[in-house]
Design a protein around this motif. Structure first.
Motif, PDB file in Angstrom:
ATOM      1  N   LYS A  77       0.831  -1.203   0.000  1.00 39.52           N
ATOM      2  CA  LYS A  77       0.000   0.000   0.000  1.00 39.52           C
ATOM      3  C   LYS A  77       0.869   1.258   0.000  1.00 39.52           C
ATOM      4  N   THR A  78       1.996   1.202   0.672  1.00 44.34           N
ATOM      5  CA  THR A  78       2.930   2.325   0.666  1.00 44.34           C
ATOM      6  C   THR A  78       3.378   2.644  -0.746  1.00 44.34           C
ATOM      7  N   ALA A  79       3.700   1.607  -1.515  1.00 42.75           N
ATOM      8  CA  ALA A  79       4.123   1.801  -2.902  1.00 42.75           C
ATOM      9  C   ALA A  79       3.003   2.415  -3.732  1.00 42.75           C
ATOM     10  N   VAL A  80       1.777   1.965  -3.506  1.00 39.23           N
ATOM     11  CA  VAL A  80       0.631   2.491  -4.256  1.00 39.23           C
ATOM     12  C   VAL A  80       0.418   3.973  -3.950  1.00 39.23           C
ATOM     13  N   MET A  81       0.423   4.335  -2.667  1.00 39.27           N
ATOM     14  CA  MET A  81       0.171   5.720  -2.283  1.00 39.27           C
ATOM     15  C   MET A  81       1.280   6.658  -2.747  1.00 39.27           C
ATOM     16  N   LEU A  82       2.522   6.217  -2.649  1.00 35.67           N
ATOM     17  CA  LEU A  82       3.631   7.037  -3.127  1.00 35.67           C
ATOM     18  C   LEU A  82       3.558   7.233  -4.633  1.00 35.67           C
ATOM     19  N   THR A  83       3.139   6.191  -5.334  1.00 35.58           N
ATOM     20  CA  THR A  83       2.985   6.290  -6.788  1.00 35.58           C
ATOM     21  C   THR A  83       1.898   7.292  -7.157  1.00 35.58           C
ATOM     22  N   LEU A  84       0.769   7.229  -6.442  1.00 35.00           N
ATOM     23  CA  LEU A  84      -0.326   8.175  -6.690  1.00 35.00           C
ATOM     24  C   LEU A  84       0.115   9.617  -6.458  1.00 35.00           C
ATOM     25  N   PHE A  85       1.011   9.790  -5.510  1.00 32.39           N
ATOM     26  CA  PHE A  85       1.433  11.130  -5.134  1.00 32.39           C
ATOM     27  C   PHE A  85       2.551  11.670  -6.029  1.00 32.39           C
ATOM     28  N   VAL A  86       3.556  10.854  -6.304  1.00 35.79           N
ATOM     29  CA  VAL A  86       4.757  11.333  -6.994  1.00 35.79           C
ATOM     30  C   VAL A  86       4.647  11.286  -8.512  1.00 35.79           C
ATOM     31  N   THR A  87       4.079  10.210  -9.057  1.00 33.47           N
ATOM     32  CA  THR A  87       4.033  10.046 -10.510  1.00 33.47           C
ATOM     33  C   THR A  87       3.347  11.206 -11.231  1.00 33.47           C
ATOM     34  N   PRO A  88       2.170  11.666 -10.781  1.00 33.63           N
ATOM     35  CA  PRO A  88       1.538  12.801 -11.469  1.00 33.63           C
ATOM     36  C   PRO A  88       2.414  14.052 -11.499  1.00 33.63           C
ATOM     37  N   TYR A  89       3.227  14.237 -10.460  1.00 36.65           N
ATOM     38  CA  TYR A  89       4.115  15.403 -10.399  1.00 36.65           C
ATOM     39  C   TYR A  89       5.090  15.412 -11.575  1.00 36.65           C
ATOM     40  N   PHE A  90       5.705  14.256 -11.830  1.00 36.44           N
ATOM     41  CA  PHE A  90       6.664  14.178 -12.926  1.00 36.44           C
ATOM     42  C   PHE A  90       5.978  14.209 -14.288  1.00 36.44           C
ATOM     43  N   ILE A  91       4.759  13.666 -14.339  1.00 43.67           N
ATOM     44  CA  ILE A  91       4.002  13.757 -15.594  1.00 43.67           C
ATOM     45  C   ILE A  91       3.704  15.214 -15.920  1.00 43.67           C
ATOM     46  N   ILE A  92       3.310  15.969 -14.912  1.00 47.83           N
ATOM     47  CA  ILE A  92       3.021  17.392 -15.104  1.00 47.83           C
ATOM     48  C   ILE A  92       4.258  18.146 -15.571  1.00 47.83           C
ATOM     49  N   LEU A  93       5.408  17.827 -14.960  1.00 49.41           N
ATOM     50  CA  LEU A  93       6.623  18.568 -15.273  1.00 49.41           C
ATOM     51  C   LEU A  93       7.184  18.267 -16.659  1.00 49.41           C
ATOM     52  N   PHE A  94       7.100  16.995 -17.087  1.00 56.85           N
ATOM     53  CA  PHE A  94       7.875  16.598 -18.258  1.00 56.85           C
ATOM     54  C   PHE A  94       7.081  16.029 -19.433  1.00 56.85           C
ATOM     55  N   SER A  95       5.763  15.900 -19.325  1.00 54.54           N
ATOM     56  CA  SER A  95       5.024  15.252 -20.413  1.00 54.54           C
ATOM     57  C   SER A  95       4.402  16.227 -21.401  1.00 54.54           C
ATOM     58  N   GLY A  96       4.278  17.485 -21.034  1.00 52.29           N
ATOM     59  CA  GLY A  96       3.689  18.465 -21.917  1.00 52.29           C
ATOM     60  C   GLY A  96       2.193  18.314 -22.103  1.00 52.29           C
TER      61      GLY A  96
END
Length: 366
Positions: A44-63
């Motif tokens: 569950k820790t991995a799931v919650m961290l993924t929900l939190f961190v992944t969108p941040y990098f998508i916002i920064l680098f995906s355009g």
């Protein structure tokens, strides 16, 4: 907040907690289980961290388009709340792992929520868990002048409408953490010499607050402004949306556990002594809700099992469904209450009904 000492009545049914503690310990021994988290919590820790961190990098680098960024900020808010309820919470209760360094790291995820570990441990572990629902001692009942969470709180005419406007304020919880609360709490707690464990060096505590805030604003506001070709005000809007979603989830979960029709807000007598023992006090001031809802139990970090959590805060939430049966049966044997609402919807209705009651002008205005 009141600085007076509170004592719990040790003579009021002392056999209850002795019996309960023995039965819960036997459960873990018989099933050869540790009281801390296991693979369910780690996954569950991995799931919650993924929900939190992944969108941040998508916002920064995906355009991606700006409207998509806003949706991802909502996802981050959900992930932030999930980290708070599952990872940070167990870590700071020393129930995530049997290794202190692991608990310290997981408890440090509090900084992802823009809070401060020292402040949270004092407010939550020391003041809330010790003095649950005691006006003037449990700071979780203190919402300033805008919301009256206790019948012992000062009444104001605006409280007549608190059952309507309160829900809109709940989302500001972590916004307050990131802006003002940590500074106020650090000043107050250091002055009162409060701590959960070793008292911190005041200079080091102030440094941790200031440096963590600078880093937080750098990561979540300054970096997107520098990297993205997006107006600064939209970045601030996304930041606010992320925090508002997280704050709403965290606030509602807490309010349904303590500020609700069936829970009590007892006061000590003139000598500072409560009428009940600490364990019985927890039964009277806490309620469960929606415990049959597997998703709610999973996502909320077992915080819908508040009775279990308050009596055994050092046991990881992954074990609450099992020990709940033991607690409920033992409370029944000793003719003690075990408060619970079958669904979250029922609890929500009871919460806002209670807020409306507390907002009614009392016969004797305090």
């Amino acid at each position: 907040m009141d600085n007076g000492q509170i004592r719990f009545n040790r003579n009021n049914t002392p056999a209850f907690f002795r019996t309960l503690n023995k039965r819960v310990n036997s459960y873990f021994k018989e099933h050869n289980l540790k009281k801390t988290g296991d693979f369910r919590l780690y996954l569950k820790t991995a799931v919650m961290l993924t929900l939190f961190v992944t969108p941040y990098f998508i916002i920064l680098f995906s355009g991606i388009p700006e409207w998509s960024m806003l949706l991802l900020c909502i996802v981050m808010g959900i992930g932030m709340a999930g980290i708070g309820m599952n990872v940070m919470h167990d870590g700071n209760h020393d129930s995530y792992s049997d290794k202190k360094w692991v608990n310290k790291i997981m408890g440090g995820s509090m900084y992802f929520l823009a809070g401060n570990v020292y402040n949270w441990q004092v407010q939550h572990n020391v003041l809330h868990h010790t003095y649950t629902n005691i006006h003037g001692h449990d700071e979780d009942l203190d919402a300033g002048r805008i919301i009256r969470f206790s019948e012992h709180g000062k009444w104001s005419p605006i409280h007549r409408f608190q059952h309507i406007y309160s829900i809109f304020l709940y989302g500001l919880l972590t916004v307050n953490w990131v802006t003002t609360v940590d500074f106020k709490q650090t000043k107050r707690y250091l002055k009162r010499k409060l701590s959960y464990g070793k008292f911190p060096n005041p200079a080091a505590q102030w440094a941790s607050v200031i440096i963590s805030k600078i880093l937080y604003f750098t990561v979540w506001i300054a970096t997107p402004i520098l990297v993205l070709d997006t107006p600064w005000y939209l970045i601030l809007l996304g930041f606010f949306v992320m925090h508002y979603v997280a704050g709403m989830i965290l606030s509602v979960i807490f309010q349904l556990a303590h500020v609700i029709e069936d829970t009590e807000t007892p006061l000590p007598d003139n000598s500072g002594t409560m009428n009940n023992s600490w364990a019985i006090h927890q039964l009277l001031t806490t309620t469960n809700f929606g415990t049959k809802n597997k998703f709610l139990s999973w996502f909320s970090g077992g915080l819908n099992h508040q009775v279990e959590h308050h009596i055994f805060p050092h046991i990881s939430h992954v074990h609450y469904p099992k020990i709940a049966k033991i607690i409920k049966q033992t409370a029944k044997e000793f003719d003690l209450p075990y408060n619970e609402y079958k669904t979250m919807g029922n609890a929500l209705a009871a919460h806002f009904k209670h807020l409306k009651h507390l907002g009614t002008k009392p016969t004797f205005v305090s």
